[in-house]
Design a protein around this motif. Structure first.
Motif, PDB file in Angstrom:
ATOM      1  N   VAL A  21       0.840  -1.193   0.000  1.00  0.00           N
ATOM      2  CA  VAL A  21       0.000   0.000   0.000  1.00  0.00           C
ATOM      3  C   VAL A  21       0.878   1.248   0.000  1.00  0.00           C
ATOM      4  N   ILE A  25      -3.109   7.230  -2.044  1.00  0.00           N
ATOM      5  CA  ILE A  25      -3.774   6.657  -3.206  1.00  0.00           C
ATOM      6  C   ILE A  25      -4.716   7.727  -3.742  1.00  0.00           C
ATOM      7  N   PHE A  38      -8.144  -4.420   1.218  1.00  0.00           N
ATOM      8  CA  PHE A  38      -6.955  -4.257   2.052  1.00  0.00           C
ATOM      9  C   PHE A  38      -6.765  -5.425   3.014  1.00  0.00           C
ATOM     10  N   ALA A  41      -3.338  -6.765   2.392  1.00  0.00           N
ATOM     11  CA  ALA A  41      -2.386  -5.742   1.959  1.00  0.00           C
ATOM     12  C   ALA A  41      -1.320  -5.511   3.024  1.00  0.00           C
ATOM     13  N   PHE A  43       0.933  -2.751   4.793  1.00  0.00           N
ATOM     14  CA  PHE A  43       1.042  -1.319   5.067  1.00  0.00           C
ATOM     15  C   PHE A  43       2.460  -1.012   5.546  1.00  0.00           C
ATOM     16  N   THR A  48      -2.258   5.997   5.767  1.00  0.00           N
ATOM     17  CA  THR A  48      -2.446   5.975   4.317  1.00  0.00           C
ATOM     18  C   THR A  48      -3.656   6.828   3.994  1.00  0.00           C
TER      19      THR A  48
END
Length: 130
Positions: A21, A25, A38, A41, A43, A48
């Motif tokens: 990630v 975004i 997520f 995902a 991190f 984020t």
């Protein structure tokens, strides 16, 4: 990865599985939609940010239980449905969703892993049989 871009114009995309990630975004949806998962995902940043502009589109965001989610978007004839944790979970990363949502919607839902669902089922079965 510092920035990631998701652009959906009259189309859509799906991002799931194991992925890194970015710190930020940027998501642009025009008559399109997307799905961000997520759950698995990775991190690498404590916070984020998803900066979104959605016009006549829609997004589904699936998050694990240990993720803090804050939504700060400006909505006109649309909205954000946030079913995830909005209070601070210690040692959990934070996802901040901000931007403009016009005639659109974003749904944020908790998705449990298969192991978590199996453990919940086993615990329920154990309580039932005790």
């Amino acid at each position: 990865v510092d920035k990631d871009y998701i652009i959906d114009i009259f189309g859509g995309c799906n991002r799931s599985g194991t992925w890194q990630v970015a710190r930020e975004i940027r998501m642009f949806c025009l008559f399109g939609g997307n799905e961000l998962d997520f759950t698995n995902a990775r991190f690498s940043h404590p916070v984020t940010r998803i900066k979104v502009f959605s016009l006549f589109g829609g997004s589904s965001i699936y998050v694990p239980e240990n993720l803090n989610v804050h939504s700060k978007a400006f909505c006109i004839f649309g909205g954000i449905g946030n079913d995830a944790n909005s209070i601070h979970v210690p040692q959990g990363p934070t996802l901040v969703i901000e931007g403009f949502i016009i005639f659109s919607g974003i749904g944020i839902k908790i998705r449990r892993t298969l192991k978590e669902r199996f453990m919940e089922f086993a615990d329920g079965l154990k309580r039932l049989l005790s």
